[in-house]
Design an enzyme around this catalytic site. Structure first.
Site, PDB file in Angstrom:
ATOM      1  N   GLY A  90       0.805  -1.214   0.000  1.00  0.00           N
ATOM      2  CA  GLY A  90       0.000   0.000   0.000  1.00  0.00           C
ATOM      3  C   GLY A  90       0.837   1.263   0.000  1.00  0.00           C
ATOM      4  O   GLY A  90       0.333   2.369  -0.219  1.00  0.00           O
ATOM      5  N   LYS A 111       9.831   2.035   0.378  1.00  0.00           N
ATOM      6  CA  LYS A 111       8.713   2.102   1.311  1.00  0.00           C
ATOM      7  C   LYS A 111       8.416   3.578   1.547  1.00  0.00           C
ATOM      8  O   LYS A 111       9.319   4.332   1.930  1.00  0.00           O
ATOM      9  CB  LYS A 111       9.133   1.420   2.615  1.00  0.00           C
ATOM     10  CG  LYS A 111       8.044   1.234   3.638  1.00  0.00           C
ATOM     11  CD  LYS A 111       8.549   0.208   4.657  1.00  0.00           C
ATOM     12  CE  LYS A 111       7.683   0.075   5.861  1.00  0.00           C
ATOM     13  NZ  LYS A 111       8.206  -0.954   6.765  1.00  0.00           N
ATOM     14  N   ASP A 123      -2.311   6.912   2.878  1.00  0.00           N
ATOM     15  CA  ASP A 123      -1.729   7.924   1.983  1.00  0.00           C
ATOM     16  C   ASP A 123      -0.520   7.418   1.203  1.00  0.00           C
ATOM     17  O   ASP A 123       0.029   8.137   0.370  1.00  0.00           O
ATOM     18  CB  ASP A 123      -1.381   9.192   2.777  1.00  0.00           C
ATOM     19  CG  ASP A 123      -0.350   8.924   3.869  1.00  0.00           C
ATOM     20  OD1 ASP A 123       0.185   7.789   3.940  1.00  0.00           O
ATOM     21  OD2 ASP A 123      -0.087   9.846   4.662  1.00  0.00           O
ATOM     22  N   GLY A 124      -0.092   6.189   1.497  1.00  0.00           N
ATOM     23  CA  GLY A 124       1.038   5.628   0.753  1.00  0.00           C
ATOM     24  C   GLY A 124       2.383   6.211   1.136  1.00  0.00           C
ATOM     25  O   GLY A 124       3.388   5.944   0.489  1.00  0.00           O
ATOM     26  N   ARG A 175      15.133  -0.376   0.629  1.00  0.00           N
ATOM     27  CA  ARG A 175      15.664  -1.518   1.361  1.00  0.00           C
ATOM     28  C   ARG A 175      15.857  -2.741   0.473  1.00  0.00           C
ATOM     29  O   ARG A 175      15.243  -2.862  -0.583  1.00  0.00           O
ATOM     30  CB  ARG A 175      14.773  -1.853   2.556  1.00  0.00           C
ATOM     31  CG  ARG A 175      13.505  -2.583   2.198  1.00  0.00           C
ATOM     32  CD  ARG A 175      12.697  -2.945   3.459  1.00  0.00           C
ATOM     33  NE  ARG A 175      11.460  -3.610   3.094  1.00  0.00           N
ATOM     34  CZ  ARG A 175      10.417  -3.743   3.908  1.00  0.00           C
ATOM     35  NH1 ARG A 175      10.469  -3.265   5.131  1.00  0.00           N
ATOM     36  NH2 ARG A 175       9.332  -4.358   3.508  1.00  0.00           N
ATOM     37  N   ARG A 182       5.866 -13.291   1.469  1.00  0.00           N
ATOM     38  CA  ARG A 182       5.470 -13.529   2.857  1.00  0.00           C
ATOM     39  C   ARG A 182       4.485 -14.681   2.931  1.00  0.00           C
ATOM     40  O   ARG A 182       3.906 -15.070   1.910  1.00  0.00           O
ATOM     41  CB  ARG A 182       4.745 -12.278   3.403  1.00  0.00           C
ATOM     42  CG  ARG A 182       5.442 -10.985   3.106  1.00  0.00           C
ATOM     43  CD  ARG A 182       4.465  -9.918   2.604  1.00  0.00           C
ATOM     44  NE  ARG A 182       5.195  -8.788   2.022  1.00  0.00           N
ATOM     45  CZ  ARG A 182       5.571  -7.723   2.688  1.00  0.00           C
ATOM     46  NH1 ARG A 182       5.228  -7.587   3.936  1.00  0.00           N
ATOM     47  NH2 ARG A 182       6.280  -6.763   2.122  1.00  0.00           N
ATOM     48  N   ASP A 251       1.516 -11.279   7.323  1.00  0.00           N
ATOM     49  CA  ASP A 251       2.066 -10.475   6.220  1.00  0.00           C
ATOM     50  C   ASP A 251       3.440  -9.919   6.578  1.00  0.00           C
ATOM     51  O   ASP A 251       4.115  -9.358   5.716  1.00  0.00           O
ATOM     52  CB  ASP A 251       1.102  -9.337   5.843  1.00  0.00           C
ATOM     53  CG  ASP A 251       0.659  -8.530   7.051  1.00  0.00           C
ATOM     54  OD1 ASP A 251       0.059  -9.113   7.968  1.00  0.00           O
ATOM     55  OD2 ASP A 251       0.931  -7.317   7.079  1.00  0.00           O
ATOM     56  N   ASN A 252       3.856 -10.079   7.823  1.00  0.00           N
ATOM     57  CA  ASN A 252       5.205  -9.676   8.213  1.00  0.00           C
ATOM     58  C   ASN A 252       6.065 -10.899   8.527  1.00  0.00           C
ATOM     59  O   ASN A 252       7.033 -10.810   9.273  1.00  0.00           O
ATOM     60  CB  ASN A 252       5.144  -8.745   9.429  1.00  0.00           C
ATOM     61  CG  ASN A 252       4.517  -7.402   9.096  1.00  0.00           C
ATOM     62  OD1 ASN A 252       4.519  -6.978   7.935  1.00  0.00           O
ATOM     63  ND2 ASN A 252       3.963  -6.731  10.085  1.00  0.00           N
ATOM     64  N   ASP A 261       9.896  -5.618   8.305  1.00  0.00           N
ATOM     65  CA  ASP A 261       8.933  -4.614   8.766  1.00  0.00           C
ATOM     66  C   ASP A 261       9.110  -4.241  10.234  1.00  0.00           C
ATOM     67  O   ASP A 261       8.410  -4.706  11.128  1.00  0.00           O
ATOM     68  CB  ASP A 261       7.492  -5.053   8.475  1.00  0.00           C
ATOM     69  CG  ASP A 261       7.133  -4.721   7.028  1.00  0.00           C
ATOM     70  OD1 ASP A 261       8.002  -4.150   6.329  1.00  0.00           O
ATOM     71  OD2 ASP A 261       6.027  -5.030   6.595  1.00  0.00           O
TER      72      ASP A 261
HETATM   73  P1  AMP Z   1       2.660  -2.695   8.014  1.00  0.00           P
HETATM   74  O1  AMP Z   1       1.955  -2.433   9.304  1.00  0.00           O
HETATM   75  O2  AMP Z   1       3.637  -1.607   7.647  1.00  0.00           O
HETATM   76  O3  AMP Z   1       3.256  -4.049   7.937  1.00  0.00           O
HETATM   77  O4  AMP Z   1       1.523  -2.593   6.890  1.00  0.00           O
HETATM   78  C1  AMP Z   1       0.357  -3.351   6.880  1.00  0.00           C
HETATM   79  C2  AMP Z   1      -0.434  -3.010   5.635  1.00  0.00           C
HETATM   80  O5  AMP Z   1      -0.862  -1.651   5.663  1.00  0.00           O
HETATM   81  C3  AMP Z   1       0.322  -3.175   4.335  1.00  0.00           C
HETATM   82  O6  AMP Z   1      -0.581  -3.600   3.358  1.00  0.00           O
HETATM   83  C4  AMP Z   1       0.798  -1.778   4.048  1.00  0.00           C
HETATM   84  O7  AMP Z   1       1.051  -1.557   2.686  1.00  0.00           O
HETATM   85  C5  AMP Z   1      -0.381  -0.945   4.517  1.00  0.00           C
HETATM   86  N1  AMP Z   1       0.022   0.403   4.907  1.00  0.00           N
HETATM   87  C6  AMP Z   1       0.715   0.770   6.003  1.00  0.00           C
HETATM   88  N2  AMP Z   1       0.885   2.105   6.028  1.00  0.00           N
HETATM   89  C7  AMP Z   1       0.283   2.617   4.930  1.00  0.00           C
HETATM   90  C8  AMP Z   1       0.101   3.931   4.399  1.00  0.00           C
HETATM   91  N3  AMP Z   1       0.588   5.015   5.002  1.00  0.00           N
HETATM   92  N4  AMP Z   1      -0.588   4.043   3.240  1.00  0.00           N
HETATM   93  C9  AMP Z   1      -1.086   2.968   2.615  1.00  0.00           C
HETATM   94  N5  AMP Z   1      -0.944   1.719   3.065  1.00  0.00           N
HETATM   95  C10 AMP Z   1      -0.281   1.528   4.214  1.00  0.00           C
HETATM   96 MG    MG Z   2       4.135  -5.215   6.724  1.00  0.00          MG
END
Ligand code: AMP
Ligand code: MG
Length: 491
Positions: A90, A111, A123-124, A175, A182, A251-252, A261
Site C-alpha cells: 500500500g 517504502k 496515503d502511501g 531496502r 510472505r 504479512d510480516n 517490517d
Molecule cells: P505494516 O503495518 O507496515 O506491515 O503494513 C500493513 C499493511 O498496511 C500493508 O498492506 C501496508 O502496505 C499498509 N500500509 C501501512 N501504512 C500505509 C500507508 N501510510 N498508506 C497505505 N498503506 C499503508
Molecule cells: Mg508489513
C-alpha cells in the site's frame, strides 16, 4: 560513475498476476539523508553514485531507473489473528532484483513511495522517524548476525505529512530483502481458491530460496519444513538478544526467514516474558515471550495454504503430513535457542543439564531488575571469577548464588582457558544494542534536521560486540525518567 542498477527482474517477468505494475509519486525535493555504504558495496554499487540527485530521484520513486519494473505486490494476512484478504504493497514498490557480490539475488524496494491500488485509504507515505528507525534497527540486527532486510538508503521527500504525532517530514526507505514474499502472499491466492497461483508461487520460492529441494519427491512439504526451520531459527535469535518484533502478522512473516517490517519493535531492558512495547498490541499477543508460539501459529496459516499441493485431492492426508511437520516446530526452536544459550553462557560442548540451567537462569532473571543485555555481557567476567559487575546489576544477589555455582561447575567440565571463554562469550553477548532511549534521541534530532546522532548511533551498532572507549553511554540502560516505553506503527 553514472547511476546504474543491473536489474534482473524475475518476479516481474515470471509472476504476472501476483502484482500490479505501478510507479512512485513525484515528490518535490528528494534528498538522500543516509546511505549504507557497506551494503552498497555488497551489492556491487558505488556508494558515491548513490549520493547524487539522480539517485535521490530514483530512490524516492520519483524517477524511473533503467531496467526497473516497479510493481506493487499483492498479499493478504492475518493481523492480530484476524484475516484480511487484501493488504498488499500500500505504500511500497518493488523496483527490481539485483545480484550481490556474494552471488545472491536481492529485491530492491521502496517504502513510502506513494499510494498504490493496495493503499486502502492510506496515503502511501512514510515519515522520517519510522524510516530511520527501520534503518537503525535492521542494521543493528544485521550486525548481530540475525537474518534481516536491510536499508540501502533513507531519503526525505520535501513533503510534510500529517500523522497522529503531528506534522512530519515525508521520507522513503530503500531496502533490500532476500525477497518480499510472505506467508500473506500465499494466503492472498489460497483464500481466493486460486490453487494454480499457489503452486506457481511455491515453485518460484523453491527455485529462489530453497533450490536444493527442487528435485525432492515431496517439494511442497519440504518447502514447509524449510520455512518452519528458518522461522524457528530466526525467532530463537530474536529471543537471545531480547528483540520484540511487535507486529508478527502473517504479512510480516517472510518465506526467506528474514526479519521484516520494523514498526513498533524494541529491545528488552529487563527480562520480562510479557514485555510489550507496541501501542496497538493491547492484549499482548506479540509479547516477547509469545513470539515462538506466534511464529508457529503463523506457520499453521502457511501450512493451510499448501495443503492442496502436499496431497492433491486428499485434505485429510495432507493435513496429517503438514501437521506432523508443524509439530516439529517447538523442537527445532528449542534446539536452536539452546544452542544460542550455550554460546551466551560460555559453553562449548553439549551436556544434558544445559537446558535446565538455561531455563533456571531465565526464571531467576525474571525476579531481578537486571538489564538483560548487560547481565549476559558481564557473565564473561563472572565466568573468570569476577562477580563485581554482575552483582552490581542484581536487585537480589543472594538468589543468584546457587545458579552461579552450578553454572561454574558446568563450565569446569570443559577444558577451555578463561581467556578463550571470555572472548567467545563476548562474541555471543552484545554490548551495544539499539537502546530505546538512544534510538528516540537520534530520531528526534533527525526530525529536527540534525543527522549526527543517527550516524553516531549507527556506527556504534555496527560493531555490537566490540567494546570501545568513549561509548560507555551507549551501553547503559535508559535513565530513570525514561519509560514506560511505547512504540507506534510506522503509519
Ligand atoms: P505494516 O503495518 O507496515 O506491515 O503494513 C500493513 C499493511 O498496511 C500493508 O498492506 C501496508 O502496505 C499498509 N500500509 C501501512 N501504512 C500505509 C500507508 N501510510 N498508506 C497505505 N498503506 C499503508
Ligand atoms: Mg508489513
Amino acid at each position: 560513475m553514472p547511476f546504474e542498477f543491473n536489474f534482473d527482474n524475475s518476479f516481474a517477468r515470471d509472476m504476472t498476476g501476483f502484482y500490479i505494475p505501478w510507479n512512485g509519486d513525484a515528490v518535490p525535493e528528494p534528498r538522500i539523508v543516509a546511505v549504507n555504504e557497506q551494503l552498497a558495496r555488497e551489492l556491487g554499487l558505488d556508494p558515491t553514485s548513490l549520493m547524487t540527485d539522480e539517485a535521490a530521484a530514483i530512490l524516492s520513486g520519483s524517477a524511473l531507473a533503467e531496467n526497473a519494473n516497479p510493481l506493487a505486490m499483492a498479499y493478504a494476512g492475518h493481523q492480530f489473528g484476524n484475516f484480511a484478504p487484501q493488504l498488499g504493497d500500500g505504500r511500497a514498490l518493488l523496483l527490481g532484483e539485483l545480484t550481490g557480490t556474494n552471488g545472491k539475488r536481492f529485491d530492491l524496494a521502496l517504502k513510502g513511495s506513494g499510494p498504490t491500488p493496495f493503499s486502502r485509504g492510506g496515503d502511501g507515505k512514510a515519515v522520517i522517524g519510522p524510516v530511520l528507525r527501520e534503518f537503525l534497527v535492521s542494521e543493528a540486527m544485521n550486525a548481530l548476525g540475525i537474518p534481516t532486510t536491510r536499508a540501502l538508503a533513507a531519503l526525505t521527500t520535501g513533503e510534510i505529512i500529517l500523522r497522529e504525532q503531528g506534522a512530519q517530514p515525508g521520507a522513503v526507505l530503500c531496502r533490500t530483502a532476500a525477497s518480499h514474499i510472505r506467508v500473506g502472499t500465499f494466503e492472498f491466492f489460497a483464500a481466493r481458491g486460486q490453487g494454480e497461483h499457489v503452486r506457481k508461487l511455491a515453485d518460484y520460492v523453491i527455485a529462489r530460496h530453497y533450490p536444493d529441494i527442487q528435485a525432492s519427491k515431496s517439494p511442497y512439504l519440504d518447502l514447509f519444513g524449510r520455512v518452519r526451520d528458518a522461522q524457528a531459527d530466526l525467532v530463537a535469535r530474536w529471543m537471545l538478544v531480547g528483540f520484540v518484533h511487535g507486529v508478527m502478522n502473517t504479512d510480516n512473516t517472510t518465506i526467506s526467514g528474514e526479519t521484516i517490517d520494523y514498526g513498533p519493535c524494541a529491545f528488552l531492558d529487563t527480562y520480562k516474558p510479557d514485555a510489550v512495547f507496541s501501542s496497538i498490541d493491547r492484549f499482548g499477543r506479540y509479547a516477547y515471550g509469545n513470539q515462538h508460539d506466534i511464529a508457529q501459529w503463523n506457520l499453521a496459516r502457511f501450512a493451510e495454504c499448501l495443503l492442496e499441493l502436499v496431497s492433491p485431492g486428499d485434505q485429510k492426508a495432507a493435513a496429517e503430513l503438514a501437521g506432523n511437520e508443524l509439530n516439529r516446530f517447538p523442537e527445532r526452536y528449542r534446539a536452536s535457542w539452546l544452542q544460542g544459550m550455550r554460546g551466551k553462557l560460555g559453553m562449548h560442548d553439549e551436556h544434558d543439564e544445559d537446558l535446565e540451567l538455561s531455563q533456571e537462569l531465565l526464571r531467576l532473571l525474571q525476579q531481578q531488575d537486571a538489564d538483560f543485555t548487560l547481565f549476559f555481557r558481564h557473565l564473561s567476567e563472572a565466568a573468570a571469577g569476577d562477580d563485581e559487575a554482575l552483582a552490581g546489576l542484581l536487585s537480589n544477589e543472594a538468589s543468584m548464588q546457587a545458579w552461579l555455582t552450578s553454572w561454574r561447575r558446568r563450565l569446569a567440565r570443559e577444558d577451555v582457558s578463561q581467556e578463550d571463554r571470555m572472548i567467545a562469550m563476548n562474541r555471543a553477548n552484545p554490548l551495544y544494542i539499539p537502546r530505546n532511549h538512544k534510538v528516540e534521541e537520534a530520531l528526534a534530532a533527525a526530525s529536527a534536521g540534525d543527522m549526527k546522532p543517527f550516524h553516531k548511533l549507527l556506527s556504534v551498532l555496527r560493531q555490537p560486540y566490540t567494546e570501545r572507549p568513549g561509548l560507555e553511554d551507549f551501553a547503559q540502560p535508559a535513565p530513570d525518567g525514561f519509560g514506560p516505553y511505547t512504540t507506534f506503527c510506522g503509519t
